[in-house]
Design an enzyme around this catalytic site. Sequence first.
Site, PDB file in Angstrom:
ATOM      1  N   LYS A 222       0.757  -1.090   0.122  1.00 34.57           N
ATOM      2  CA  LYS A 222      -0.028  -0.089   0.052  1.00 34.57           C
ATOM      3  C   LYS A 222       0.757   1.388  -0.062  1.00 34.57           C
ATOM      4  CE  LYS A 222      -4.338  -1.969   1.738  1.00 34.57           C
ATOM      5  NZ  LYS A 222      -5.238  -2.094   2.806  1.00 34.57           N
ATOM      6  N   ARG A 256      -3.038  -9.768   5.872  1.00 33.83           N
ATOM      7  CA  ARG A 256      -3.532 -10.024   4.428  1.00 33.83           C
ATOM      8  C   ARG A 256      -2.392  -9.150   3.579  1.00 33.83           C
ATOM      9  NH1 ARG A 256      -6.205  -6.968   0.583  1.00 33.83           N
ATOM     10  NH2 ARG A 256      -7.974  -8.151  -0.384  1.00 33.83           N
TER      11      ARG A 256
HETATM   12  C1  9MG Z   1     -10.222  -5.807   0.556  1.00 38.50           C
HETATM   13  N1  9MG Z   1      -9.135  -5.147   1.179  1.00 38.50           N
HETATM   14  C2  9MG Z   1      -8.293  -4.360   0.564  1.00 38.50           C
HETATM   15  N2  9MG Z   1      -7.461  -3.740   1.712  1.00 38.50           N
HETATM   16  C3  9MG Z   1      -7.950  -4.421   2.714  1.00 38.50           C
HETATM   17  C4  9MG Z   1      -7.515  -4.306   4.238  1.00 38.50           C
HETATM   18  O1  9MG Z   1      -6.571  -3.472   4.468  1.00 38.50           O
HETATM   19  N3  9MG Z   1      -8.070  -5.100   5.010  1.00 38.50           N
HETATM   20  C5  9MG Z   1      -9.153  -5.905   4.767  1.00 38.50           C
HETATM   21  N4  9MG Z   1      -9.791  -6.535   5.570  1.00 38.50           N
HETATM   22  N5  9MG Z   1      -9.654  -6.099   3.246  1.00 38.50           N
HETATM   23  C6  9MG Z   1      -8.881  -5.136   2.467  1.00 38.50           C
END
Ligand code: 9MG
Length: 281
Positions: A222, A256
């Site tokens: 990000k 994630r």
């Molecule tokens: C779908 N998505 C994109 N970025 C995300 C994040 O930081 N957390 C979660 N739960 N979903 C995300």
Amino acid sequence: MSHIPFGRYQVPGNRALVMGILNVTPDSFSDGGRFASLDFSLSHAEQMIRDGVDIIDVGGESTRPGAPSVPLEEELRRVLPVLYALRECGTPISVDTYKPEVMREAVLAGVDMINDINAFRAPGAIDAVRDTDCALCIMHMLDKPATMQDKPAYADVVGEVIAFLRERIDALTAGGIDRRRLWIDPGFGFGKTTEHNYALLKAGRRMVLELGVPLLAGLSRKSMIGAVTGKPVEQRLAGSLGGALAAVAHGAGIVRVHDVAETVDALKVWHAANGQLSEPN
Ligand code: 9MG
């Protein structure tokens, strides 16, 4: 070893889990039509499984700032074939959606988690997930993806995100959902400046303690990684690994990520350094 219920599965509760991102959007595969895209998605999922992923998060709509929303029928066309094909893959499956209709169809397809960037605020979202045993991820987002990065402002970002998540936890539990199914997520990049994102990263343990719900963190590749490394998105692997370890150090139970193999290795070393040795696969 302690375990946590997670849809059809019990997942380890004594180490951080790696959630691999499986985007089923037209920009995520070379355009050879629907069968080619299904093939591409399944090969990607199989590679993540070989790499040691704990959960696969399947999403049919881009959530990047400014991304257009995808009509319901198109989202279903993208995600359902992948969900059905992965149903018996032996790894927990999550679906990334904020649409109650997609949640219902995904539940029928056997998913183990619903990951909702809109925190189950859409009318009918809580009803769609109540009578299931899916884990539920409640994420904080300021406004909506199209406009969330237009000058985000908070008086106290950590306090406001905690208050939002508390309100959503209360709404879900008042709606009949067992608190043990819930995960919270501060939503890095969803209506936040770099300073907001790092304040939230540092406040992970406070969130878990104040809300009593485990934490999921998504910061892979990000802008908050680019902002401190100066690297474009395709060169953010090392920064993202640093971010994943920092998130776990600050209390995250799930990270994630795009780069599963590298994150799994980084976390093995992290856990070994904290007294938990694992055997090589
Ligand atoms: C779908 N998505 C994109 N970025 C995300 C994040 O930081 N957390 C979660 N739960 N979903 C995300």
